[in-house]
Write a protein that holds these residues in place. Structure first.
Motif, PDB file in Angstrom:
ATOM      1  N   CYS A 154      -8.655   7.347  13.897  1.00  0.00           N
ATOM      2  CA  CYS A 154      -8.007   6.782  13.072  1.00  0.00           C
ATOM      3  C   CYS A 154      -7.727   7.950  11.840  1.00  0.00           C
ATOM      4  O   CYS A 154      -8.651   8.904  11.650  1.00  0.00           O
ATOM      5  CB  CYS A 154      -8.666   5.614  12.486  1.00  0.00           C
ATOM      6  SG  CYS A 154     -10.287   5.812  11.441  1.00  0.00           S
ATOM      7  N   LEU A 155      -6.849   7.593  11.141  1.00  0.00           N
ATOM      8  CA  LEU A 155      -6.628   8.442   9.780  1.00  0.00           C
ATOM      9  C   LEU A 155      -6.773   7.322   8.675  1.00  0.00           C
ATOM     10  O   LEU A 155      -6.323   6.358   8.615  1.00  0.00           O
ATOM     11  CB  LEU A 155      -5.041   8.935   9.667  1.00  0.00           C
ATOM     12  CG  LEU A 155      -4.795  10.090  10.776  1.00  0.00           C
ATOM     13  CD1 LEU A 155      -3.320  10.097  11.028  1.00  0.00           C
ATOM     14  CD2 LEU A 155      -5.401  11.409  10.451  1.00  0.00           C
ATOM     15  N   THR A 156      -7.751   7.720   7.825  1.00  0.00           N
ATOM     16  CA  THR A 156      -8.169   6.740   6.726  1.00  0.00           C
ATOM     17  C   THR A 156      -8.570   7.121   5.426  1.00  0.00           C
ATOM     18  O   THR A 156      -9.041   8.583   5.701  1.00  0.00           O
ATOM     19  CB  THR A 156      -9.251   5.808   7.445  1.00  0.00           C
ATOM     20  OG1 THR A 156      -9.433   4.788   6.630  1.00  0.00           O
ATOM     21  CG2 THR A 156     -10.371   6.500   7.637  1.00  0.00           C
ATOM     22  N   PHE A 157      -8.459   6.551   4.363  1.00  0.00           N
ATOM     23  CA  PHE A 157      -9.241   6.956   3.092  1.00  0.00           C
ATOM     24  C   PHE A 157     -10.312   6.164   3.003  1.00  0.00           C
ATOM     25  O   PHE A 157     -11.189   6.148   2.390  1.00  0.00           O
ATOM     26  CB  PHE A 157      -8.363   6.546   1.894  1.00  0.00           C
ATOM     27  CG  PHE A 157      -7.043   7.440   1.905  1.00  0.00           C
ATOM     28  CD1 PHE A 157      -7.133   8.457   1.244  1.00  0.00           C
ATOM     29  CD2 PHE A 157      -5.661   6.871   2.147  1.00  0.00           C
ATOM     30  CE1 PHE A 157      -6.096   9.372   0.999  1.00  0.00           C
ATOM     31  CE2 PHE A 157      -4.748   7.787   2.040  1.00  0.00           C
ATOM     32  CZ  PHE A 157      -4.683   8.866   1.430  1.00  0.00           C
ATOM     33  N   ASN A 168       3.530  16.167   5.610  1.00  0.00           N
ATOM     34  CA  ASN A 168       3.410  14.680   5.536  1.00  0.00           C
ATOM     35  C   ASN A 168       2.045  14.117   5.544  1.00  0.00           C
ATOM     36  O   ASN A 168       2.128  12.886   5.260  1.00  0.00           O
ATOM     37  CB  ASN A 168       4.286  14.156   6.670  1.00  0.00           C
ATOM     38  CG  ASN A 168       5.667  14.795   6.503  1.00  0.00           C
ATOM     39  OD1 ASN A 168       6.239  14.795   5.942  1.00  0.00           O
ATOM     40  ND2 ASN A 168       6.125  15.099   7.943  1.00  0.00           N
ATOM     41  N   THR A 169       0.947  14.672   5.649  1.00  0.00           N
ATOM     42  CA  THR A 169      -0.221  14.124   5.441  1.00  0.00           C
ATOM     43  C   THR A 169      -0.447  13.781   4.338  1.00  0.00           C
ATOM     44  O   THR A 169      -0.004  13.971   3.181  1.00  0.00           O
ATOM     45  CB  THR A 169      -1.327  14.906   5.848  1.00  0.00           C
ATOM     46  OG1 THR A 169      -1.375  16.045   5.209  1.00  0.00           O
ATOM     47  CG2 THR A 169      -1.269  15.249   7.471  1.00  0.00           C
ATOM     48  N   LEU A 170      -1.469  12.538   4.033  1.00  0.00           N
ATOM     49  CA  LEU A 170      -1.668  11.725   2.938  1.00  0.00           C
ATOM     50  C   LEU A 170      -3.135  12.347   2.424  1.00  0.00           C
ATOM     51  O   LEU A 170      -3.387  11.862   1.330  1.00  0.00           O
ATOM     52  CB  LEU A 170      -1.789  10.324   3.123  1.00  0.00           C
ATOM     53  CG  LEU A 170      -0.502   9.673   3.507  1.00  0.00           C
ATOM     54  CD1 LEU A 170      -0.731   8.146   4.106  1.00  0.00           C
ATOM     55  CD2 LEU A 170       0.655   9.767   2.604  1.00  0.00           C
ATOM     56  N   GLY A 171      -3.747  13.295   2.822  1.00  0.00           N
ATOM     57  CA  GLY A 171      -4.944  13.748   2.354  1.00  0.00           C
ATOM     58  C   GLY A 171      -6.219  12.675   2.932  1.00  0.00           C
ATOM     59  O   GLY A 171      -7.249  12.753   2.296  1.00  0.00           O
ATOM     60  N   ASN A 172      -5.759  12.016   4.100  1.00  0.00           N
ATOM     61  CA  ASN A 172      -6.838  11.116   4.777  1.00  0.00           C
ATOM     62  C   ASN A 172      -7.727  11.932   5.531  1.00  0.00           C
ATOM     63  O   ASN A 172      -7.443  13.009   5.712  1.00  0.00           O
ATOM     64  CB  ASN A 172      -6.176  10.011   5.172  1.00  0.00           C
ATOM     65  CG  ASN A 172      -5.106  10.199   5.805  1.00  0.00           C
ATOM     66  OD1 ASN A 172      -4.874  11.322   6.577  1.00  0.00           O
ATOM     67  ND2 ASN A 172      -4.197   9.250   6.205  1.00  0.00           N
ATOM     68  N   TYR A 208       0.665  -1.205   0.101  1.00  0.00           N
ATOM     69  CA  TYR A 208       0.117   0.181   0.090  1.00  0.00           C
ATOM     70  C   TYR A 208       0.798   1.340   0.068  1.00  0.00           C
ATOM     71  O   TYR A 208       0.369   2.370  -0.141  1.00  0.00           O
ATOM     72  CB  TYR A 208      -1.002   0.065   1.297  1.00  0.00           C
ATOM     73  CG  TYR A 208      -2.123  -1.205   1.042  1.00  0.00           C
ATOM     74  CD1 TYR A 208      -3.124  -0.819   0.205  1.00  0.00           C
ATOM     75  CD2 TYR A 208      -2.069  -2.220   1.739  1.00  0.00           C
ATOM     76  CE1 TYR A 208      -4.015  -1.749   0.056  1.00  0.00           C
ATOM     77  CE2 TYR A 208      -2.946  -3.300   1.432  1.00  0.00           C
ATOM     78  CZ  TYR A 208      -4.082  -2.991   0.608  1.00  0.00           C
ATOM     79  OH  TYR A 208      -4.848  -3.999   0.604  1.00  0.00           O
ATOM     80  N   VAL A 209       2.064   1.012   0.053  1.00  0.00           N
ATOM     81  CA  VAL A 209       2.986   2.256  -0.077  1.00  0.00           C
ATOM     82  C   VAL A 209       2.992   2.986  -1.134  1.00  0.00           C
ATOM     83  O   VAL A 209       2.980   3.990  -1.333  1.00  0.00           O
ATOM     84  CB  VAL A 209       4.427   1.907   0.551  1.00  0.00           C
ATOM     85  CG1 VAL A 209       5.363   3.076   0.375  1.00  0.00           C
ATOM     86  CG2 VAL A 209       4.493   1.505   1.953  1.00  0.00           C
ATOM     87  N   PRO A 210       3.221   2.224  -2.553  1.00  0.00           N
ATOM     88  CA  PRO A 210       3.096   3.082  -3.703  1.00  0.00           C
ATOM     89  C   PRO A 210       1.998   3.838  -3.882  1.00  0.00           C
ATOM     90  O   PRO A 210       2.070   5.058  -4.627  1.00  0.00           O
ATOM     91  CB  PRO A 210       3.111   1.946  -4.743  1.00  0.00           C
ATOM     92  CG  PRO A 210       4.073   0.703  -4.086  1.00  0.00           C
ATOM     93  CD  PRO A 210       3.448   0.851  -2.755  1.00  0.00           C
ATOM     94  N   GLY A 211       0.831   3.163  -3.315  1.00  0.00           N
ATOM     95  CA  GLY A 211      -0.407   4.465  -3.695  1.00  0.00           C
ATOM     96  C   GLY A 211      -0.547   5.557  -2.418  1.00  0.00           C
ATOM     97  O   GLY A 211      -1.561   6.157  -2.536  1.00  0.00           O
ATOM     98  N   ARG A 212       0.589   5.227  -1.667  1.00  0.00           N
ATOM     99  CA  ARG A 212       0.504   6.274  -0.597  1.00  0.00           C
ATOM    100  C   ARG A 212      -0.883   5.974   0.206  1.00  0.00           C
ATOM    101  O   ARG A 212      -1.178   6.990   0.918  1.00  0.00           O
ATOM    102  CB  ARG A 212       0.603   7.743  -1.003  1.00  0.00           C
ATOM    103  CG  ARG A 212       1.825   8.264  -1.653  1.00  0.00           C
ATOM    104  CD  ARG A 212       2.074   9.574  -2.129  1.00  0.00           C
ATOM    105  NE  ARG A 212       1.660  10.537  -1.016  1.00  0.00           N
ATOM    106  CZ  ARG A 212       2.449  10.724   0.055  1.00  0.00           C
ATOM    107  NH1 ARG A 212       3.759  10.524   0.066  1.00  0.00           N
ATOM    108  NH2 ARG A 212       2.132  11.931   0.880  1.00  0.00           N
ATOM    109  N   ARG A 213      -1.260   4.839   0.613  1.00  0.00           N
ATOM    110  CA  ARG A 213      -2.373   4.412   1.226  1.00  0.00           C
ATOM    111  C   ARG A 213      -1.805   4.289   2.790  1.00  0.00           C
ATOM    112  O   ARG A 213      -2.641   4.416   3.523  1.00  0.00           O
ATOM    113  CB  ARG A 213      -2.913   3.376   0.675  1.00  0.00           C
ATOM    114  CG  ARG A 213      -3.702   3.207  -0.625  1.00  0.00           C
ATOM    115  CD  ARG A 213      -4.848   4.403  -0.875  1.00  0.00           C
ATOM    116  NE  ARG A 213      -5.893   3.945  -0.330  1.00  0.00           N
ATOM    117  CZ  ARG A 213      -6.804   4.597  -0.653  1.00  0.00           C
ATOM    118  NH1 ARG A 213      -7.197   5.715  -1.136  1.00  0.00           N
ATOM    119  NH2 ARG A 213      -8.350   3.934  -0.166  1.00  0.00           N
TER     120      ARG A 213
END
Length: 175
Positions: free
Chosen positions: A115-118, A164-168, A33-38
């Protein structure tokens, strides 16, 4: 046909506390899940240091799911690194892991989970709602600011972690 939903096929996975022997499997799963930045990449040393926080779903010896519970304060913990192998999606593994993490939080006396989540729909089905500001008293926030943990900084929505946030989405459940 009565209109009842079809039963979900359940993978024969056992959910249990993680062991040090599971760390390589957890890391392989997280890496998918790292490549998709999940998920963010985790160094092996970090996973070994945190192994006691993890539960895994295993099919035989293979890790097909993982999730961690990290206590932030006396009434607050974070669900971290909840992941299911792509070929095992839709089989109840994520729900099984999250239920186990929630039960663990209750056993510890924690009554709020962050939690931080998509995956907002998944977490919403388990009672999580988007996070509102002001969830901790100013005195507690002052104590949490002392923590070097980036997850605590994310919870507090500190400016230093914003790049550094992923937009979740930040979500919370009351237990």
């Amino acid at each position: 046909m009565t209109g009842d939903p079809l039963p979900v096929e359940v993978l024969p996975a056992e959910v249990r506390r993680a062991r040090v022997a599971d760390v390589e499997g957890i890391q392989r799963l997280v890496e998918t899940y790292v490549p998709g930045r999940r998920l963010l990449r985790k160094a092996p040393v970090t996973l070994y240091e945190d192994v006691q926080e993890f539960f895994v779903a295993v099919d035989g010896e293979r890790v097909v799911g993982c999730g961690a519970l990290h206590v932030l304060w006396k009434d607050l913990a974070e669900v971290r690194t909840l992941a299911v192998a792509p070929n095992a999606h839709g089989k109840g593994i994520g729900s099984g892991l999250l239920t186990r993490l929630m039960d663990n939080a209750r056993e510890l006396g924690v009554n709020r989970l962050f939690c931080l989540t998509f995956e907002t729909e998944f977490f919403a089905r388990h009672g999580f709602v988007p996070l509102e500001d002001g969830l901790v008293d100013p005195e507690v926030q002052a104590e949490l600011l002392r923590s070097p943990d980036e997850g605590v900084a994310e919870f507090l929505d500190l400016e230093r972690v914003k790049p550094n946030t992923l937009g979740n989405t930040r979500m919370l459940a009351q237990l």
